[in-house]
Each structure stands twice: as structure tokens, then as C-alpha cells.
Motif scaffolding. Structure first.
Motif, short mmCIF file in Angstrom:
data_model
loop_
_atom_site.label_atom_id
_atom_site.label_comp_id
_atom_site.label_asym_id
_atom_site.label_seq_id
_atom_site.Cartn_x
_atom_site.Cartn_y
_atom_site.Cartn_z
N TYR A 142 1.04 -1.13 0.01
CA TYR A 142 -0.13 0.08 0.05
C TYR A 142 0.93 1.16 -0.11
O TYR A 142 0.62 2.12 -0.64
N GLU A 143 1.81 1.31 0.82
CA GLU A 143 2.73 2.54 1.05
C GLU A 143 3.62 2.67 -0.26
O GLU A 143 3.60 4.01 -0.83
N ALA A 144 3.79 1.76 -0.97
CA ALA A 144 4.54 1.71 -2.20
C ALA A 144 3.74 2.50 -3.50
O ALA A 144 4.05 3.09 -4.03
N ALA A 145 2.39 1.83 -3.57
CA ALA A 145 1.51 2.43 -4.17
C ALA A 145 1.15 4.03 -4.09
O ALA A 145 1.13 4.80 -5.09
N LYS A 146 1.15 4.36 -2.68
CA LYS A 146 0.87 5.69 -2.47
C LYS A 146 2.03 6.70 -2.67
O LYS A 146 1.75 7.68 -3.04
N ALA A 147 3.17 5.95 -2.74
CA ALA A 147 4.32 6.85 -2.91
C ALA A 147 4.52 7.25 -4.27
O ALA A 147 4.83 8.30 -4.59
N LYS A 164 -7.24 -9.53 -2.06
CA LYS A 164 -7.97 -8.65 -1.13
C LYS A 164 -7.17 -7.27 -0.63
O LYS A 164 -7.74 -6.28 -0.36
N VAL A 165 -6.02 -7.53 -0.84
CA VAL A 165 -5.06 -6.59 -0.52
C VAL A 165 -5.32 -5.42 -1.82
O VAL A 165 -5.14 -4.21 -1.28
N THR A 166 -5.10 -6.16 -2.69
CA THR A 166 -5.49 -5.24 -4.10
C THR A 166 -6.70 -4.37 -3.92
O THR A 166 -6.74 -3.03 -4.42
N GLU A 167 -7.73 -5.17 -3.44
CA GLU A 167 -9.02 -4.20 -3.58
C GLU A 167 -9.19 -3.32 -2.20
O GLU A 167 -9.53 -2.09 -2.61
N GLU A 168 -8.34 -3.43 -1.29
CA GLU A 168 -8.30 -2.48 -0.12
C GLU A 168 -7.43 -1.17 -0.54
O GLU A 168 -7.66 -0.19 -0.35
N ILE A 169 -6.48 -1.54 -1.31
CA ILE A 169 -5.52 -0.33 -1.87
C ILE A 169 -6.22 0.38 -3.07
O ILE A 169 -6.35 1.59 -2.88
N GLY A 170 -6.99 -0.39 -3.78
CA GLY A 170 -7.73 0.46 -4.77
C GLY A 170 -8.95 1.05 -4.17
O GLY A 170 -9.26 2.16 -4.80
N LYS A 171 -9.61 0.77 -3.16
CA LYS A 171 -10.57 1.60 -2.52
C LYS A 171 -9.93 2.96 -2.09
O LYS A 171 -10.78 4.01 -1.92
N SER A 184 -8.99 -8.76 -9.17
CA SER A 184 -9.71 -7.81 -10.43
C SER A 184 -10.33 -6.74 -9.44
O SER A 184 -10.30 -5.52 -9.97
N VAL A 185 -10.97 -6.71 -8.35
CA VAL A 185 -11.50 -5.92 -7.61
C VAL A 185 -10.65 -4.77 -7.06
O VAL A 185 -9.76 -5.47 -6.55
N GLY A 186 -10.77 -3.69 -7.49
CA GLY A 186 -9.72 -2.62 -6.98
C GLY A 186 -8.65 -2.45 -8.00
O GLY A 186 -8.15 -1.09 -8.17
N ALA A 187 -8.44 -3.37 -9.12
CA ALA A 187 -7.68 -3.01 -10.16
C ALA A 187 -8.46 -2.73 -11.31
O ALA A 187 -9.73 -2.96 -11.45
N THR A 188 -7.86 -1.88 -12.35
CA THR A 188 -8.66 -1.24 -13.45
C THR A 188 -8.16 -2.09 -14.64
O THR A 188 -8.79 -2.43 -15.70
N VAL A 189 -6.87 -2.63 -14.53
CA VAL A 189 -6.20 -3.31 -15.67
C VAL A 189 -5.72 -4.75 -15.38
O VAL A 189 -5.51 -4.95 -14.26
#
Length: 265
Positions: A142-147, A164-171, A184-189
Motif C-alpha cells: 500500500y505504501e509503495a502504491a501511495k508513494a 483482497k489487498v489489491t481491493e483495499e488499496i484500490g478503494k 480484479s476488484v480494485g484493479a482497473t487493468v
């Protein structure tokens, strides 16, 4: 269909739509992707010019070895990024430091980063493995994505991370998540390599990959046809069956006689 824009990518995320991305290896694969309606193509610099010419209406992410030590400064990365954009890329892939990503983003170079399992940094993980199966690792993803988002990147490839981690990051983030084996949930591609999709991967096939074709078998058959054709050519030449008169150019007898008279004795 008109080529996707970065605005379209964000709109797809907002609407919860799924897009597709394929890492192609040559122009023929890129053309096939475009004809099939694949939304995004990923390619390297040495393929970019030919692929852009062949698929003018497809969104292309490209890389210019931005993760290699020979590009050591933000200025060098900016120069390399603009080079790719001028060659036809719509965005560039970069897994470099945030100061470099931020420098490129400030120049309106769309950057796509890489989080989760990053193959060329796998030694830090102890080898090839999923990332984010513990709470501390998941927070790190999550922190890497936010960075990347804070540095101005438009998206990140998120590789082999629990769905599940991807989904929460995407939210929680606006950045585009490009999932490779991360749900897929939270991801666009949804992102796969052409070699896996086509069934031409002769090495390890990742668990997340799905084979949609069996081109390896077909390519083997075509290769055998090549061998047979070349062998037939070889045999006919050595046996005197090729070339025949119909394969050779003729000259009128009178012109040939004139030619002979002009040759040195």
C-alpha cells in the motif's frame, strides 16, 4: 474505437470497468492485440516505432531501460522519457526511485511504476514469491502504491499480491492498478504476457497466467513445414531438378550472337 487517453483510464477506474493489457514481443502480436480489442500494449523501446506505426489507435506503455544504472539522474530519465513519448508511447514504465518518477511527472510524462513482486528486485525478497501475504508486507505494498501516486505516477503494475489487498488499496487510492496475478476488484487493468496468452511460453508458466491458445504446437508444425520446404529445395538443386527452363530468363538468338561477338576472345 478511438485510442484511450489517461483521462479514460481514470474514468474506467471510477466506473469500475476492467481493461486489458498485453506485453507483446513483436509487431504481429501487437497487430493481433489491436484487432482483438486489447486496450493497452506494453513493449520495449526497440519494438516501439514499428508497433506504433502498426497500431496507431492503441494505448502503448513502453520502457527505455529506465531501471538500469546507466540512467542515474532525474534529468537523464526525463530525456529518456521524452524520447519514448516522441516515438509514440502514451506512457512509460519506470520502477526507479520516487525522485525520478516525480521529476518525470512534473514534465507531464505519464509514468507507470511497479509494486508487489518486481522481478529485477527479487533478491531483496529472497527470490520469486508472492508479496503481501503478511500484514506488514501488505502495508508495504500500500505504501509503495501511495508513494507512486504522491510522486505523480498515473498507475502501477501490481504483481502477485493477494486479491483482497489489491481491493483495499484500490478503494483508498486514485492511482490506476494494473493487476498481474493480483485480482480484479480494485484493479482497473488485467495484464498478461503474450507468450502466456498464446501458449508459446516454453519456460515456467505463472499460476496467475491463463493460456488461451496453443501456438507452440502450431509453430512447431509450421517450423517442420519450413524444414520440409527447404529440404525439397536443397534436394532439387543438388539433383538438377531446379532450376528448369521456366525459371530462367531467355534472350533472343540474334541478340545472343551479337553478345558473343563482343566478348573478348
Amino acid at each position: 474505437m478511438p485510442k484511450l487517453t489517461i483521462h479514460d483510464l481514470y474514468q474506467a477506474k471510477k466506473e469500475g470497468r476492467q481493461l486489458t493489457e498485453v506485453r507483446t514481443g513483436d509487431v504481429n502480436e501487437a497487430i493481433a492485440c489491436a484487432e482483438a480489442g486489447v486496450d493497452i500494449i506494453m513493449c520495449m523501446k526497440d519494438e516501439l516505432a514499428a508497433i506504433r506505426a502498426a497500431v496507431p489507435d492503441t494505448f502503448i506503455i513502453s520502457a527505455n531501460k529506465l531501471d538500469r544504472p546507466h540512467i542515474a539522474s532525474p534529468d537523464q530519465a526525463i530525456s529518456a522519457g521524452f524520447e519514448l513519448m516522441n516515438m509514440g508511447a502514451d506512457a512509460i514504465y519506470s520502477g526507479m526511485s520516487m525522485k525520478v518518477v516525480e521529476a518525470m511527472s512534473r514534465e507531464y510524462i505519464p509514468v507507470v511504476g511497479h509494486i508487489g513482486f518486481v522481478p529485477y528486485r527479487s533478491t531483496w525478497l529472497g527470490g520469486t514469491r508472492a508479496v503481501g501475504k503478511t500484514a506488514s508486507e501488505a502495508i508495504g505494498v500500500y505504501e509503495a502504491a501511495k508513494a507512486y501516486q504522491d510522486a505523480g505516477a498515473i498507475g502501477v503494475e501490481i504483481e502477485i499480491v493477494p486479491a483482497k489487498v489489491t481491493e483495499e488499496i484500490g478503494k483508498r487510492l486514485d492511482i490506476i492498478l494494473m493487476s498481474m496475478g493480483s485480482g480484479s476488484v480494485g484493479a482497473t487493468v488485467q495484464y498478461l504476457f503474450a507468450t502466456d496468452v498464446l501458449g508459446t511460453n516454453t519456460g515456467h508458466i505463472p499460476r496467475h497466467a491463463k493460456v488461451y491458445g496453443n501456438l507452440a504446437k502450431e509453430e512447431a508444425r509450421v517450423q517442420q513445414l519450413r524444414v520440409e520446404a527447404f529440404k525439397a529445395f536443397q534436394d532439387e538443386v543438388t539433383g538438377g531438378a531446379y532450376p528448369t527452363a521456366k525459371h530462367s530468363l531467355k534472350i533472343k538468338d540474334e541478340e545472343f550472337e551479337k553478345f558473343l561477338t563482343q566478348l573478348p576472345k
